[in-house]
Write a protein that holds these residues in place. Structure first.
Motif, PDB file in Angstrom:
ATOM      1  N   GLY A   1       0.809  -1.212   0.000  1.00  0.00           N
ATOM      2  CA  GLY A   1       0.000   0.000   0.000  1.00  0.00           C
ATOM      3  C   GLY A   1       0.842   1.262   0.000  1.00  0.00           C
ATOM      4  N   THR A   2       0.309   2.278   0.659  1.00  0.00           N
ATOM      5  CA  THR A   2       0.918   3.602   0.689  1.00  0.00           C
ATOM      6  C   THR A   2       1.531   3.859   2.059  1.00  0.00           C
ATOM      7  OG1 THR A   2      -0.786   4.359  -0.853  1.00  0.00           O
ATOM      8  CG2 THR A   2       0.434   6.056   0.340  1.00  0.00           C
ATOM      9  N   ALA A   3       2.776   4.321   2.054  1.00  0.00           N
ATOM     10  CA  ALA A   3       3.492   4.595   3.300  1.00  0.00           C
ATOM     11  C   ALA A   3       3.143   5.966   3.845  1.00  0.00           C
ATOM     12  CB  ALA A   3       5.003   4.520   3.071  1.00  0.00           C
ATOM     13  N   CYS A   4       3.074   6.058   5.154  1.00  0.00           N
ATOM     14  CA  CYS A   4       3.036   7.363   5.813  1.00  0.00           C
ATOM     15  C   CYS A   4       3.778   7.254   7.144  1.00  0.00           C
ATOM     16  CB  CYS A   4       1.617   7.898   5.962  1.00  0.00           C
ATOM     17  SG  CYS A   4       0.490   6.935   6.933  1.00  0.00           S
ATOM     18  N   TRP A   5       4.372   8.353   7.536  1.00  0.00           N
ATOM     19  CA  TRP A   5       5.117   8.458   8.785  1.00  0.00           C
ATOM     20  C   TRP A   5       6.156   7.344   8.920  1.00  0.00           C
ATOM     21  CZ3 TRP A   5       4.585  13.121  10.303  1.00  0.00           C
ATOM     22  CH2 TRP A   5       3.371  13.779  10.123  1.00  0.00           C
ATOM     23  N   ALA A   6       6.985   7.188   7.878  1.00  0.00           N
ATOM     24  CA  ALA A   6       8.024   6.159   7.880  1.00  0.00           C
ATOM     25  C   ALA A   6       9.249   6.642   8.652  1.00  0.00           C
ATOM     26  CB  ALA A   6       8.406   5.801   6.447  1.00  0.00           C
ATOM     27  N   HIS A   7       9.707   5.824   9.558  1.00  0.00           N
ATOM     28  CA  HIS A   7      10.958   6.053  10.296  1.00  0.00           C
ATOM     29  C   HIS A   7      11.808   4.817  10.049  1.00  0.00           C
ATOM     30  CE1 HIS A   7       9.363   9.526  12.509  1.00  0.00           C
ATOM     31  NE2 HIS A   7       8.231   8.843  12.513  1.00  0.00           N
ATOM     32  N   THR A   8      12.381   4.730   8.836  1.00  0.00           N
ATOM     33  CA  THR A   8      13.115   3.539   8.451  1.00  0.00           C
ATOM     34  C   THR A   8      14.620   3.774   8.332  1.00  0.00           C
ATOM     35  OG1 THR A   8      12.678   4.015   6.125  1.00  0.00           O
ATOM     36  CG2 THR A   8      11.156   2.507   7.240  1.00  0.00           C
ATOM     37  N   ASP A   9      15.052   5.025   8.211  1.00  0.00           N
ATOM     38  CA  ASP A   9      16.481   5.318   8.128  1.00  0.00           C
ATOM     39  C   ASP A   9      17.057   5.716   9.484  1.00  0.00           C
ATOM     40  OD1 ASP A   9      15.033   7.783   7.980  1.00  0.00           O
ATOM     41  OD2 ASP A   9      16.908   8.769   7.455  1.00  0.00           O
ATOM     42  N   SER A  10      16.191   6.176  10.370  1.00  0.00           N
ATOM     43  CA  SER A  10      16.589   6.503  11.742  1.00  0.00           C
ATOM     44  C   SER A  10      15.378   6.228  12.644  1.00  0.00           C
ATOM     45  CB  SER A  10      17.031   7.967  11.853  1.00  0.00           C
ATOM     46  OG  SER A  10      15.978   8.829  11.488  1.00  0.00           O
ATOM     47  N   PRO A  11      15.624   5.964  13.924  1.00  0.00           N
ATOM     48  CA  PRO A  11      14.519   5.594  14.816  1.00  0.00           C
ATOM     49  C   PRO A  11      13.517   6.726  15.037  1.00  0.00           C
ATOM     50  CG  PRO A  11      16.644   5.072  15.805  1.00  0.00           C
ATOM     51  CD  PRO A  11      16.917   5.885  14.592  1.00  0.00           C
ATOM     52  N   GLU A  12      12.267   6.332  15.231  1.00  0.00           N
ATOM     53  CA  GLU A  12      11.222   7.259  15.649  1.00  0.00           C
ATOM     54  C   GLU A  12      11.537   7.695  17.076  1.00  0.00           C
ATOM     55  OE1 GLU A  12       6.354   7.258  16.331  1.00  0.00           O
ATOM     56  OE2 GLU A  12       7.329   5.473  15.559  1.00  0.00           O
TER      57      GLU A  12
ATOM     58  N   PRO B   1      19.560  -2.426  -1.891  1.00  0.00           N
ATOM     59  CA  PRO B   1      19.374  -1.592  -0.702  1.00  0.00           C
ATOM     60  C   PRO B   1      19.215  -0.122  -1.083  1.00  0.00           C
ATOM     61  CG  PRO B   1      21.195  -3.117  -0.390  1.00  0.00           C
ATOM     62  CD  PRO B   1      20.798  -3.208  -1.839  1.00  0.00           C
ATOM     63  N   LEU B   2      18.271   0.559  -0.449  1.00  0.00           N
ATOM     64  CA  LEU B   2      18.096   1.994  -0.660  1.00  0.00           C
ATOM     65  C   LEU B   2      19.346   2.703  -0.140  1.00  0.00           C
ATOM     66  CD1 LEU B   2      15.315   2.589  -1.832  1.00  0.00           C
ATOM     67  CD2 LEU B   2      14.690   3.670   0.280  1.00  0.00           C
ATOM     68  N   PRO B   3      19.823   3.756  -0.803  1.00  0.00           N
ATOM     69  CA  PRO B   3      21.010   4.465  -0.311  1.00  0.00           C
ATOM     70  C   PRO B   3      20.803   4.944   1.139  1.00  0.00           C
ATOM     71  CG  PRO B   3      20.426   5.227  -2.504  1.00  0.00           C
ATOM     72  CD  PRO B   3      19.311   4.331  -2.044  1.00  0.00           C
ATOM     73  N   LYS B   4      21.855   4.833   1.923  1.00  0.00           N
ATOM     74  CA  LYS B   4      21.808   5.241   3.325  1.00  0.00           C
ATOM     75  C   LYS B   4      21.331   6.684   3.427  1.00  0.00           C
ATOM     76  CE  LYS B   4      24.628   4.798   7.448  1.00  0.00           C
ATOM     77  NZ  LYS B   4      24.051   3.673   8.114  1.00  0.00           N
ATOM     78  N   GLY B   5      20.422   6.945   4.338  1.00  0.00           N
ATOM     79  CA  GLY B   5      19.906   8.291   4.546  1.00  0.00           C
ATOM     80  C   GLY B   5      18.674   8.626   3.728  1.00  0.00           C
ATOM     81  N   THR B   6      18.238   7.722   2.833  1.00  0.00           N
ATOM     82  CA  THR B   6      17.035   7.964   2.038  1.00  0.00           C
ATOM     83  C   THR B   6      15.822   7.928   2.955  1.00  0.00           C
ATOM     84  OG1 THR B   6      18.017   6.952   0.085  1.00  0.00           O
ATOM     85  CG2 THR B   6      15.622   7.183   0.102  1.00  0.00           C
ATOM     86  N   LYS B   7      15.035   8.965   2.907  1.00  0.00           N
ATOM     87  CA  LYS B   7      13.839   9.042   3.745  1.00  0.00           C
ATOM     88  C   LYS B   7      12.607   8.750   2.890  1.00  0.00           C
ATOM     89  CE  LYS B   7      15.759  12.403   6.999  1.00  0.00           C
ATOM     90  NZ  LYS B   7      16.099  11.435   7.990  1.00  0.00           N
TER      91      LYS B   7
END
Length: 194
Positions: free
Chosen positions: A14-25, A118-124
């Protein structure tokens, strides 16, 4: 006799919202782990997934240590978002304690692009990105009134990235038309030879 595994793996699309995948929430200044909320592709899929989670809890309930008060609604890891409506929130720890050394070890969440790289490091991952999210649904009972299913975040595949830019960090994001910058500070016609 050993307890059987109660959790079950699912793939959310589906559609992402409020993703905290590159750094912790963070919550009240404390890091609480990686997380992402996913709006499923249709209301029918949302209802079907809720039913699957409730069925999983019902199957596992007899093996859990405590009893629940069924007058209190079950928690199915559903969060309401103003823009997207009902979303499922998956989360996982961003660090763990090494049993051998006792030291905290930082974890990296596995996040891939549509090609499996892998997505480049730091990609939000910005709101509106199209994603597939691998989760493990785990039943729990904290008390008779606090029970349900938690969704443990295992990995994310980003099919269509809308990169997060900080919610208005560029002039264009505010709707301004901007001029193209020249390559240098002066035109070649005005150059002075020495």
């Amino acid at each position: 006799m050993a307890k059987q595994k109660l959790g079950k793996d699912f793939m959310l699309s589906g559609t992402a919202c409020w993703a905290h995948t590159d750094s912790p929430e963070t919550y009240e200044g404390n890091e609480i782990g990686y997380s992402i909320m996913v709006k499923l592709e249709s209301d029918e899929k949302t209802e079907a997934f809720k039913n699957a989670l409730e069925e999983l809890f019902n199957e596992a309930e007899a093996q859990l240590d405590k009893k629940v008060n069924r007058k209190v609604p079950i928690n199915l890891a559903v969060k309401e978002d103003k823009e997207y409506g009902e979303c499922f929130k998956a989360k996982t720890k961003h660090e763990f304690k090494d049993k051998a050394t006792g030291e905290l070890v930082k974890r990296t969440l596995r996040v891939f692009d549509k090609y499996g790289e892998p997505l480049p490091k730091g990609t939000k991952i910005g709101n509106g990105s199209k994603v597939k999210v691998k989760v493990t649904a785990d039943p729990y009972i904290m008390s008779s009134k606090n029970y349900g299913i938690t969704l443990r975040l295992n990995a994310v595949l980003v099919e269509e990235l809308k990169e997060y830019t900080g919610g208005g960090s560029t002039a264009e994001s505010f709707g301004f038309e901007v001029a193209q910058k020249p390559d240098n500070d002066f035109d070649d016609d005005e150059a002075v030879e020495w």
